[in-house]
Write a protein that holds these residues in place. Structure first.
Motif, PDB file in Angstrom:
ATOM      1  N   GLU A   1     -12.187  -5.564 -13.229  1.00  0.00           N
ATOM      2  CA  GLU A   1     -10.869  -5.833 -12.651  1.00  0.00           C
ATOM      3  C   GLU A   1     -10.733  -7.269 -12.155  1.00  0.00           C
ATOM      4  OE1 GLU A   1     -11.089  -1.631 -10.488  1.00  0.00           O
ATOM      5  OE2 GLU A   1      -9.147  -2.580 -10.200  1.00  0.00           O
TER       6      GLU A   1
ATOM      7  N   ALA B   1      -9.551  -5.612  -6.680  1.00  0.00           N
ATOM      8  CA  ALA B   1     -10.371  -4.729  -7.508  1.00  0.00           C
ATOM      9  C   ALA B   1     -10.578  -3.390  -6.815  1.00  0.00           C
ATOM     10  CB  ALA B   1     -11.728  -5.378  -7.780  1.00  0.00           C
TER      11      ALA B   1
ATOM     12  N   THR C   1      -4.562  -3.964 -10.625  1.00  0.00           N
ATOM     13  CA  THR C   1      -4.988  -3.668 -12.002  1.00  0.00           C
ATOM     14  C   THR C   1      -3.998  -2.722 -12.674  1.00  0.00           C
ATOM     15  OG1 THR C   1      -7.294  -3.940 -11.366  1.00  0.00           O
ATOM     16  CG2 THR C   1      -6.884  -2.726 -13.394  1.00  0.00           C
TER      17      THR C   1
ATOM     18  N   ASN D   1      -2.686  -5.143 -15.463  1.00  0.00           N
ATOM     19  CA  ASN D   1      -3.685  -5.279 -16.524  1.00  0.00           C
ATOM     20  C   ASN D   1      -3.622  -4.095 -17.503  1.00  0.00           C
ATOM     21  OD1 ASN D   1      -5.866  -6.017 -18.040  1.00  0.00           O
ATOM     22  ND2 ASN D   1      -7.155  -6.559 -16.299  1.00  0.00           N
TER      23      ASN D   1
ATOM     24  N   VAL E   1      -8.789   2.421 -10.187  1.00  0.00           N
ATOM     25  CA  VAL E   1      -8.498   0.986 -10.203  1.00  0.00           C
ATOM     26  C   VAL E   1      -7.595   0.581  -9.032  1.00  0.00           C
ATOM     27  CG1 VAL E   1      -8.794   0.777 -12.705  1.00  0.00           C
ATOM     28  CG2 VAL E   1      -6.527   1.289 -11.758  1.00  0.00           C
TER      29      VAL E   1
END
Ligand code: MLT
Length: 260
Positions: free
Chosen positions: A239, A232, A151, A155, A147
């Motif tokens: 993502e 991303a 991210t 995330n 990732v």
């Protein structure tokens, strides 16, 4: 037979999604949400992943023909195929073997190249580790490199979802798919034969495949365009789903307008 879900709305346009290793059809949830009012969506679990049973002697060609068998059972003659990474490897084979079944391709974070000798030996090492330590090694070794920085830092929900997917993979399926990826044919020269509309979507920070390969593909394939997805890595569709979906929908509307 492969497990599949038929979603969306009746339409002459059908979009078939093929997932990455070691994920399954659920990785396409953000795209289902964006497309379900517009067209038919078929999500497929490749052998051993999600709800499809594992198969010992797996190859990309076999996966491609199983995908076609699934579409035959649904009486779908032609489709737009979207594949990310391993899903893309399957699409190269599918288009080579069944070109008449493909109306367009969306190749995401993937490569037409086969494995280098170094990459092959990394895969065989990973297979031995899975056999001795279990699939946890996939989460430990692969996930951190997949990732983007954005991210990884912002995330946590996606990171945890991915970790759970990696931890729940069937070890037999992981081993079969790793062998099939190590044995896959090289399509680097062959891609000049592609003559359907092709969209290339690449995460700007993808370290598995790379933007140089994406640019090469874009220059060789006649009717192609390349979209880079900001913030991303390898999982561009998860993502940055907004960026990914806008590229995907733009491509479909451009090439298959006013379908319904
Ligand atoms: C994938 O995301 O499908 C894998 O990273 C592909 C690969 O290992 O070559």
């Amino acid at each position: 037979m492969l497990y599949f879900e038929k979603l969306g709305t009746d339409s002459k346009n059908v979009c078939v999604f093929l997932h990455a290793f070691p994920l399954d059809r659920e990785m396409w949830q953000p795209q289902v949400e964006a497309l379900k009012e517009k067209m038919q969506v078929i999500l497929i679990d490749l052998p051993g992943f999600g709800k499809s049973l594992p198969i010992k002697n797996l190859s990309m060609e076999f996966m491609a023909s199983e995908v076609i068998r699934t579409l035959d059972s649904l009486k779908i003659e032609k489709a737009i195929f979207v594949g990310l990474s391993m899903g893309g490897y399957v699409i190269f084979n599918l288009y080579r073997l069944f070109p008449q079944r493909v109306s367009a391709m969306v190749l995401c974070d993937t490569t037409p190249a086969s494995d280098s000798e170094e990459r092959k030996s990394m895969r065989f090492e990973l297979i031995e580790q899975i056999k001795s330590q279990g699939v946890e090694v996939l989460a430990q070794q692969m996930l951190p490199n997949l990732v983007s920085k954005h991210t990884a830092l912002n995330n946590t929900l996606l990171m945890e979802w991915l970790r759970q997917k990696f931890l729940n993979v069937n070890p037999e399926a992981a081993v079969s798919a790793l062998k099939a990826m190590a044995d896959r044919k090289d399509h680097t020269e062959w891609i000049s034969n592609i003559n359907v509309p092709t969209l290339l979507i690449f995460g700007e920070e993808d370290k598995v495949t790379n933007i140089e390969m994406a640019e090469k593909m874009n220059s060789v394939i006649a009717n192609s365009s390349l979209v880079r997805i900001a913030n991303a890595g390898h999982y561009s569709n998860l993502e940055n789903p907004e960026g990914f979906n806008s590229a995907l929908i733009g491509f479909i509307e451009r090439h298959f307008p006013n379908d319904k």
